[in-house]
Scaffold this active site. Structure first.
Site, PDB file in Angstrom:
ATOM      1  N   HIS A 143      -4.998  -0.643  10.391  1.00 13.81           N
ATOM      2  CA  HIS A 143      -6.079  -0.023  11.170  1.00 13.81           C
ATOM      3  C   HIS A 143      -7.299   0.295  10.307  1.00 13.81           C
ATOM      4  O   HIS A 143      -8.365   0.615  10.831  1.00 13.81           O
ATOM      5  CB  HIS A 143      -5.569   1.226  11.919  1.00 13.81           C
ATOM      6  CG  HIS A 143      -5.432   2.455  11.084  1.00 13.81           C
ATOM      7  ND1 HIS A 143      -5.494   3.725  11.617  1.00 13.81           N
ATOM      8  CD2 HIS A 143      -5.224   2.637   9.751  1.00 13.81           C
ATOM      9  CE1 HIS A 143      -5.335   4.624  10.660  1.00 13.81           C
ATOM     10  NE2 HIS A 143      -5.162   3.989   9.527  1.00 13.81           N
ATOM     11  N   ASP A 172       0.898  -1.758  -4.736  1.00 11.89           N
ATOM     12  CA  ASP A 172      -0.368  -1.052  -4.566  1.00 11.89           C
ATOM     13  C   ASP A 172      -1.282  -1.431  -5.724  1.00 11.89           C
ATOM     14  O   ASP A 172      -0.868  -2.147  -6.651  1.00 11.89           O
ATOM     15  CB  ASP A 172      -0.154   0.466  -4.502  1.00 11.89           C
ATOM     16  CG  ASP A 172      -1.138   1.141  -3.548  1.00 11.89           C
ATOM     17  OD1 ASP A 172      -2.344   0.817  -3.620  1.00 11.89           O
ATOM     18  OD2 ASP A 172      -0.720   1.984  -2.733  1.00 11.89           O
ATOM     19  N   GLY A 225       0.824  -1.203   0.000  1.00 11.09           N
ATOM     20  CA  GLY A 225       0.000   0.000   0.000  1.00 11.09           C
ATOM     21  C   GLY A 225       0.851   1.243   0.000  1.00 11.09           C
ATOM     22  O   GLY A 225       0.465   2.282   0.558  1.00 11.09           O
ATOM     23  N   ASP A 230      -2.900  -6.863  -5.488  1.00  8.25           N
ATOM     24  CA  ASP A 230      -3.814  -6.813  -4.354  1.00  8.25           C
ATOM     25  C   ASP A 230      -3.181  -7.549  -3.178  1.00  8.25           C
ATOM     26  O   ASP A 230      -2.829  -8.731  -3.298  1.00  8.25           O
ATOM     27  CB  ASP A 230      -5.143  -7.477  -4.735  1.00  8.25           C
ATOM     28  CG  ASP A 230      -6.225  -7.276  -3.686  1.00  8.25           C
ATOM     29  OD1 ASP A 230      -5.895  -7.180  -2.483  1.00  8.25           O
ATOM     30  OD2 ASP A 230      -7.414  -7.238  -4.067  1.00  8.25           O
ATOM     31  N   MET A 231      -3.033  -6.877  -2.041  1.00  6.92           N
ATOM     32  CA  MET A 231      -2.371  -7.484  -0.881  1.00  6.92           C
ATOM     33  C   MET A 231      -3.136  -8.685  -0.342  1.00  6.92           C
ATOM     34  O   MET A 231      -2.576  -9.508   0.382  1.00  6.92           O
ATOM     35  CB  MET A 231      -2.194  -6.447   0.229  1.00  6.92           C
ATOM     36  CG  MET A 231      -3.482  -5.868   0.769  1.00  6.92           C
ATOM     37  SD  MET A 231      -3.157  -4.515   1.943  1.00  6.92           S
ATOM     38  CE  MET A 231      -4.851  -3.933   2.247  1.00  6.92           C
TER      39      MET A 231
END
Length: 365
Positions: free
Chosen positions: A269, A231, A208, A251-252
């Site tokens: 978070h 990312d 990201g 895509d992670m």
């Protein structure tokens, strides 16, 4: 002895009045953020900074792009911002509203400068925009409802990411700019006070990582390292790498490139526990037994050396409510982080509270 509802007794009337003022302060607290945003929009921090020395109220009023018939209100705006410690006032007489009182920027005020590479100004403008402010009005409706993932989705019919990814490029750009400037601030502190977290890392993947603000800062200090920024394809499209920096679209949740270490700055978070475990499992698959995952995020209750605990704790709790209102994520205690790591198959971790409201967490297989 004062009584409330006939069952709660207060020691004196002063305590009752203080309780009333406490409710007032929190009820009207939105005025703080709106006043900061107004000052940024008017250019007040930049005007005073360009002046080069503390600036008198009359000089400031003459410079501001306002209706001069309303210029008498500027001292009221500045009075609150001085109270909030964004500016400091140097009085030249005993009169509290003396027009020759001179204003200068505090450290927090410097973070409102538009050209400050570490400015928080874009985040202030993003959060106070009516689109985002609207979401707060739907918190109750979201809590009693069943199908929406956040109050933001109740307010706008789209998730946060759908709205700013596809519908509102102006605010989307403002959000990206606020994240980029936050990264510069965080990396400035981290690479000065705790750069050892990256020592010995040959290949780092920044998950990201956007346009590479974080990795470029790291490579300035560790030029022998190689970095990959992962990312979404639309984020990294057209970005050019270098001999030691590569941009990868992906895509992670699906795949993370293999590396010595993986960096997750302010990523987890945003997500609920189930999603975080999925991400962390992908991270574990991508590193060796001697590798690690580096997480930059809040750990509720942890504060850095020399920090004001009340300010840090309030920032953490407010950000937790931001995550609840706009996304599906949350700020986590050490116990909650530990459970995520265990569920994802990791065996140990280390928390270093070196970033104020946030910490560096190193997680090992």
């Amino acid at each position: 002895m004062a009584k409330l509802n006939g069952d709660m007794e207060l020691s004196n009337n002063g305590e009752l009045l203080e309780a009333q003022a406490q409710v007032w302060n929190h009820t009207f607290s939105f005025i703080h953020s709106m006043s900061i945003s107004c000052a940024i929009d008017l250019g007040i921090p930049d005007i005073i900074h360009r002046h080069g020395t503390p600036m008198s109220l009359s000089q400031l009023v003459d410079t501001l792009p306002i209706n001069k018939a309303k210029s008498h209100c500027i001292h009221r705006l500045m009075r609150l911002l001085v109270h909030s410690k964004f500016f400091v006032k140097h009085d030249t007489s005993d009169k509290p509203d003396d027009e020759e009182a001179r204003y200068w920027l505090t450290p927090a005020g410097h973070l409102l400068l538009r050209n400050n590479p570490m400015a928080v100004a874009p985040l202030v403008q993003f959060i106070t925009d009516p689109v985002n402010a609207k979401a707060g009005h739907y918190m109750r409706e979201w809590l009693v409802g069943e199908h929406h993932e956040s109050a933001f989705e109740v307010a706008h019919g789209k998730t946060f990411w759908e709205h700013f990814g596809n519908c509102d490029s102006r605010l989307g750009n403002l959000f990206n700019e606020s994240m980029s400037r936050d990264t510069r601030l965080v990396m400035y502190v981290l690479l000065k006070d705790y750069k050892q977290v990256f020592e010995g890392v040959g290949l780092l993947v920044d998950v990201g990582g956007g346009v590479g603000t974080t990795t470029k800062a790291i490579l300035d200090v560790f030029p022998a390292m190689k970095c990959i920024v992962l990312d979404l394809p639309q984020v990294v499209a057209g970005l050019e790498g270098t001999h030691n920096l590569t941009f990868v679209g992906g895509d992670m949740f699906d795949n993370i490139p293999r590396s010595d270490a993986i960096l997750l700055k302010w990523i987890l978070h945003d997500w609920d526990d189930e999603s975080c475990v999925r991400i962390l499992k992908k991270c574990k698959e991508a590193i060796s037994e001697r590798g690690k995952v580096i997480i930059i995020d809040a750990v509720l209750g942890h504060k850095g050396k020399g920090d004001n605990n009340k300010i840090i704790q309030e920032a953490q709790l407010l950000f937790d409510m931001v995550m609840m209102t706009y996304l599906t994520g949350k700020e986590r205690s050490e116990r909650e982080w530990a459970k995520l790591f265990t569920d994802a198959g990791f065996t140990k971790y280390k928390i270093s509270p070196v970033l104020g409201a946030r910490s560096v967490i190193e997680v090992y297989p």
